[in-house]
Design an enzyme around this catalytic site. Structure first.
Site, PDB file in Angstrom:
ATOM      1  N   SER A   1      54.910 104.532  28.401  1.00 19.84           N
ATOM      2  CA  SER A   1      55.207 105.966  28.309  1.00 19.84           C
ATOM      3  C   SER A   1      56.727 106.184  28.366  1.00 19.84           C
ATOM      4  O   SER A   1      57.282 107.006  27.633  1.00 19.84           O
ATOM      5  CB  SER A   1      54.565 106.731  29.463  1.00 19.84           C
TER       6      SER A   1
ATOM      7  N   LYS B   1      51.502 114.372  38.692  1.00 17.04           N
ATOM      8  CA  LYS B   1      50.145 114.208  38.174  1.00 17.04           C
ATOM      9  C   LYS B   1      49.549 115.573  37.919  1.00 17.04           C
ATOM     10  O   LYS B   1      49.946 116.556  38.563  1.00 17.04           O
ATOM     11  CB  LYS B   1      49.264 113.469  39.200  1.00 17.04           C
TER      12      LYS B   1
ATOM     13  N   LYS C   1      56.730 112.224  36.382  1.00 17.30           N
ATOM     14  CA  LYS C   1      55.988 111.546  35.313  1.00 17.30           C
ATOM     15  C   LYS C   1      54.589 111.223  35.803  1.00 17.30           C
ATOM     16  O   LYS C   1      54.415 110.734  36.928  1.00 17.30           O
ATOM     17  CB  LYS C   1      56.708 110.232  34.938  1.00 17.30           C
TER      18      LYS C   1
ATOM     19  N   THR D   1      48.296  99.812  29.434  1.00 16.46           N
ATOM     20  CA  THR D   1      47.837  99.612  30.819  1.00 16.46           C
ATOM     21  C   THR D   1      47.176  98.241  30.940  1.00 16.46           C
ATOM     22  O   THR D   1      47.443  97.479  31.878  1.00 16.46           O
ATOM     23  CB  THR D   1      46.863 100.738  31.237  1.00 16.46           C
TER      24      THR D   1
ATOM     25  N   ASN E   1      39.756 103.055  28.508  1.00 16.60           N
ATOM     26  CA  ASN E   1      40.897 102.488  27.779  1.00 16.60           C
ATOM     27  C   ASN E   1      41.441 101.225  28.438  1.00 16.60           C
ATOM     28  O   ASN E   1      41.655 100.202  27.773  1.00 16.60           O
ATOM     29  CB  ASN E   1      41.980 103.561  27.660  1.00 16.60           C
TER      30      ASN E   1
ATOM     31  N   LYS F   1      54.836 103.998  41.839  1.00 18.77           N
ATOM     32  CA  LYS F   1      54.649 103.152  40.651  1.00 18.77           C
ATOM     33  C   LYS F   1      55.918 103.138  39.787  1.00 18.77           C
ATOM     34  O   LYS F   1      56.374 102.088  39.352  1.00 18.77           O
ATOM     35  CB  LYS F   1      53.478 103.712  39.842  1.00 18.77           C
TER      36      LYS F   1
HETATM   37  N1  GLU Z   1      47.833 107.945  33.876  1.00 17.63           N
HETATM   38  C1  GLU Z   1      48.571 106.706  33.833  1.00 17.63           C
HETATM   39  C2  GLU Z   1      48.840 106.219  35.237  1.00 17.63           C
HETATM   40  O1  GLU Z   1      48.152 106.567  36.167  1.00 17.63           O
HETATM   41  C3  GLU Z   1      49.808 106.788  32.951  1.00 17.63           C
HETATM   42  C4  GLU Z   1      50.823 107.787  33.363  1.00 17.63           C
HETATM   43  C5  GLU Z   1      51.947 107.977  32.366  1.00 17.63           C
HETATM   44  O2  GLU Z   1      51.970 107.305  31.343  1.00 17.63           O
HETATM   45  O3  GLU Z   1      52.804 108.835  32.630  1.00 17.63           O
HETATM   46  O4  GLU Z   1      49.697 105.414  35.460  1.00 17.63           O
END
Ligand code: GLU
Length: 428
Positions: A356, A104, A68, A188, A219, A92
């Site tokens: 998410s 990623k 994810k 976030t 954002n 995370k």
């Molecule tokens: N890009 C965001 C992060 O770095 C969200 C990632 C997601 O929702 O999968 O946490």
């Protein structure tokens, strides 16, 4: 920086290892990304020419669930950065106890230079290139720096065309009308806000007596600045990639957001509204913002902002990392010695991936939640994990960053060991 971002990121893991109950096998596994994909994406430009863009997707670990993590469009995107971001996503997701591993993606591009049609062709081309690598049970992309809900909609659409089957759960952060979740756009910021509200009372630091500077007005940064100022915190400085503004008495965040939306940048536009008449402000650089004498500093832009070169200018007492990787490990050490509390990215910015996860659950069940339900569940999760990490930090007398890694490592270690450890096989 001479050392790679990933080498620097890995130092956090090494530091946490001695406090975590994790097998040697698990440690060995977590040192390497599981799979890395590098692709070239041919795009027909509006003037008829063909340009090839470089794209990446790294699935760092999927022991606790499918990969994810977001996809970043930025001129500096490279494999080292994407791998580091995938590494952080792994920890995370474990910190928040989400049933996901870490991944990623990224494309090396300045999206501001593309037309809307070129951006759509690039986005669909990226999915064409990585379609075999992703999926609702394999790896689920989402937005990150300079990607947005419409791009996620194109991703879902393109993937569904390839699979000949509507697949909303393949990507999160989609527009509401095509399977997005309420509350994902502010998630976030909301997650960071809940963490701040859970932690600041421990320092007897009431909002009205707390000044805040926010670097980054995307954002996450813009929504968070607004939430904090609504809750009574004095947000005295904000910035975007071009520069920022500072006002001792506090800024009027809603009006800055209106300007930013209509004028595209913060610097030098603040003055066009009537707030200028009531609030004296200065135009500042990003570097000046980092060194302001404020209580809370919130880096909410990119990695490598607080480094050994500028760490001594930091005057804030508390740093909440809303960006991924804004503090280098060298700077971290100095901040710790100076007694600055650094609340780490893998906790503070985890609200985005948490909602998410909620979006993915809603897509798979076909049952959609209210905004209150989303926000309530997010708050419960953020507060619970924040308190647990605080407890670990206090009990072991370690920084919140190391405590967050210990917390994540315990969960990752348990999952990796569930398939058998060295001890299990040797002692059979
Ligand atoms: N890009 C965001 C992060 O770095 C969200 C990632 C997601 O929702 O999968 O946490």
């Amino acid at each position: 920086m001479s050392e790679s971002l990933f080498a620097d990121a890995s130092k956090r893991l090494e530091k946490a290892l001695k406090y975590a109950s994790v097998s040697e096998d698990a440690i060995e596994r977590l040192k390497y990304p599981k799979t890395s994909l590098s692709v070239s994406i041919p795009v027909r430009m509006d003037n008829g020419s063909l340009r090839i863009f470089q794209g990446y997707r790294v699935r760092y670990d999927d022991t606790r669930g499918p990969g994810k993590g977001g996809v970043r469009y930025h001129p500096n995107v490279c494999m080292d950065e994407v791998q580091s971001l995938a590494f952080w996503m792994t920890f995370k997701c474990a910190v928040l106890n989400l049933p996901f591993g870490g991944a990623k993606g990224g494309v090396t591009v300045n999206p501001k230079e593309l037309s809307r049609l070129e951006l759509e062709r690039l986005s669909r081309g990226y999915i064409d290139a990585i379609a075999d690598f992703i999926g609702p049970d394999v790896d689920i992309p989402a937005p990150d720096v300079y990607t947005n809900p419409m791009i996620m909609g194109w991703y879902m659409d393109q993937y569904s065309i390839i699979r000949r089957q509507l697949s909303p759960a393949v990507v999160t952060g989609k527009p509401l009308a095509i399977g997005g979740s309420l509350g994902r756009d502010t998630a976030t910021a909301a997650g960071a806000f809940y963490a701040i509200e859970a932690l600041m009372p421990k320092f007897e630091q009431p909002p009205e007596a707390t000044t805040v500077a926010v670097q980054g007005f995307g954002n996450a940064g813009a929504h968070l600045a607004q939430m904090l100022s609504k809750a009574g915190y004095k947000v005295v400085a904000v910035s975007d990639s071009q520069g920022g503004v500072y006002a001792k008495k506090g800024l009027d965040i809603p009006s800055i957001r209106r300007f930013k939306d209509s004028h595209k940048g913060i610097q030098a536009i603040y003055c066009e509204d009537t707030v200028c008449n009531v609030i004296e402000h200065e135009v500042i650089t990003n570097e000046e913002l980092l060194g302001l004498d404020v209580d809370i500093l919130i880096p909410a832009a990119l990695e490598n902002q607080i480094t050994e070169a500028n760490v001594n200018s930091i005057k804030a007492k508390y740093i909440f990392e809303v960006a991924n990787g804004p503090t280098t490990s060298g700077a971290d050490k100095i901040l710790e010695e100076k007694g600055v509390y650094v609340f780490p990215d893998i906790l503070v910015n985890a609200g985005g991936v948490t909602v998410s996860y909620f979006e993915w659950v809603q897509n798979r069940s076909g049952f959609y939640w209210t905004l209150d339900e989303v926000n309530h569940r997010l708050k419960v999760k953020m507060v619970e994990e924040t308190q647990q990490i605080w407890k670990i930090a206090q009990e072991l007398s370690i920084s919140m960053r190391t405590a967050a890694y210990v917390h994540a490592l315990n969960r990752l270690g348990e999952a990796l060991s569930a398939k058998g450890t060295r001890d299990y096989y040797i002692n059979s």
